[in-house]
Design an enzyme around this catalytic site. Structure first.
Site, mmCIF file in Angstrom:
data_model
loop_
_atom_site.group_PDB
_atom_site.id
_atom_site.type_symbol
_atom_site.label_atom_id
_atom_site.label_comp_id
_atom_site.label_asym_id
_atom_site.label_seq_id
_atom_site.Cartn_x
_atom_site.Cartn_y
_atom_site.Cartn_z
ATOM 1 C CB SER A 175 -0.890 -0.009 1.251
ATOM 2 O OG SER A 175 -1.485 1.245 1.477
ATOM 3 C CE1 TYR A 188 -3.934 -2.306 5.392
ATOM 4 C CE2 TYR A 188 -3.031 -0.139 4.876
ATOM 5 C CZ TYR A 188 -3.626 -1.314 4.468
ATOM 6 O OH TYR A 188 -3.888 -1.521 3.138
#
Length: 289
Positions: A175, A188
């Site tokens: 990401s 995350y």
């Protein structure tokens, strides 16, 4: 054990013991069946988290190029995606299991001795946000178990055979949060940074063996995870979900969310042999190329 135009591989757990239900064995009988059913055993793509979301879209796109095996925890999702692949007149199998369980991933590597895995796409991932000071240890561990350890287990399971077969492509779905920080998303972001480090290290180790490694780093993508992020932002700031969506969109270069199809197309192009950047990272942020 072959069902129509598909093979099926199913795991289930009982008292920590795992059993496979439909298995393709590397023997004369199964090879004949594969030939009769036109399964391309020499070009297989594994997609973890392939039953829904981005993983489903990746699987549908890769099914246009190779035989696909999708991995996930929910049988109904896998069966539905497999049926969608059938509409493309393509081949797919599925493997039921939690990528965070090393027992399942280790067994899956043994099952595919009859196949040449060309592409390993570690897409399975979860996102649990929250302020660092109140973030639970259980959520932190679960994030790493799925996002990082799951990818590691699959790499270990399939890498030796990929090297033996002359190489292949390993894509880890990271990401843009794996390249920068993320407010209320330390866990995350940390897991996505880990994936970037993993592909860089893999490339240093195994580029000489024909293993191409890349971290795919998309910005916000249309789908369930972004929808949940929008809900969390709305709740935290006490605003509407439409307002929260606009906050996310306004933070992107092109002022839009990325489609799942864009991500899948980039991956298909890379698995098809397009050059990988020297830093082993491909950023998908919505900007026009």
């Amino acid at each position: 054990v072959f069902l129509h135009r598909f093979f099926e591989i199913e795991f289930y757990g009982l008292h920590n013991e795992y059993y496979y239900v439909y298995i393709i064995q590397d023997n004369e009988e199964s090879i004949k069946l594969k030939r009769r059913l036109n399964v391309d055993a020499n070009s297989v793509t594994i997609v973890t988290g392939g039953g829904r979301g981005i993983g489903r879209t990746i699987a549908l796109r890769m099914a246009e190029e190779t035989t696909v095996v999708i991995v996930g925890r929910t049988r109904s999702d896998l069966v539905t995606t497999r049926a969608e692949i059938a509409l493309k007149n393509a081949w797919a199998g599925y493997l039921i299991g939690d990528v965070a369980d090393p027992a399942i991933t280790a067994k899956s590597g043994n099952i595919f001795t009859a196949f040449k895995v060309r592409n390993l796409i570690c897409n399975a991932g979860i996102g649990i946000g929250g302020p660092t000071e109140t973030y639970s240890t259980a959520d932190w561990k679960r994030m790493f178990d799925v996002n990082v350890h799951g990818a590691f287990y699959f790499i270990q399971a399939f890498l030796p055979k990929m090297i033996e077969n002359g190489g292949g492509t390993i894509c880890l779905i990271s990401s843009t949060a794996g390249l920068s920080g993320l407010k209320r998303g330390m866990a995350y972001s940390a897991t996505k940074h880990a994936l970037v480090g993993m592909v860089k290290s893999l490339s240093l180790e195994h580029a000489k063996h024909g293993i191409r490694c890349v971290a795919i780093c998309p910005n916000f993508v249309e789908g369930g995870m972004t929808d949940r992020t929008i809900k969390n932002i709305a709740k935290y700031h006490k605003i509407s979900e439409d307002e929260a969506r606009q906050i996310i969109i306004s933070s992107t270069p092109e002022k839009r969310l990325i489609s799942q199809e864009e991500v899948a197309e980039v991956i298909a192009t890379i698995c098809g042999g397009s050059p990988i950047p020297k830093n082993n990272v491909v950023v998908i942020n919505g900007e026009k190329s």
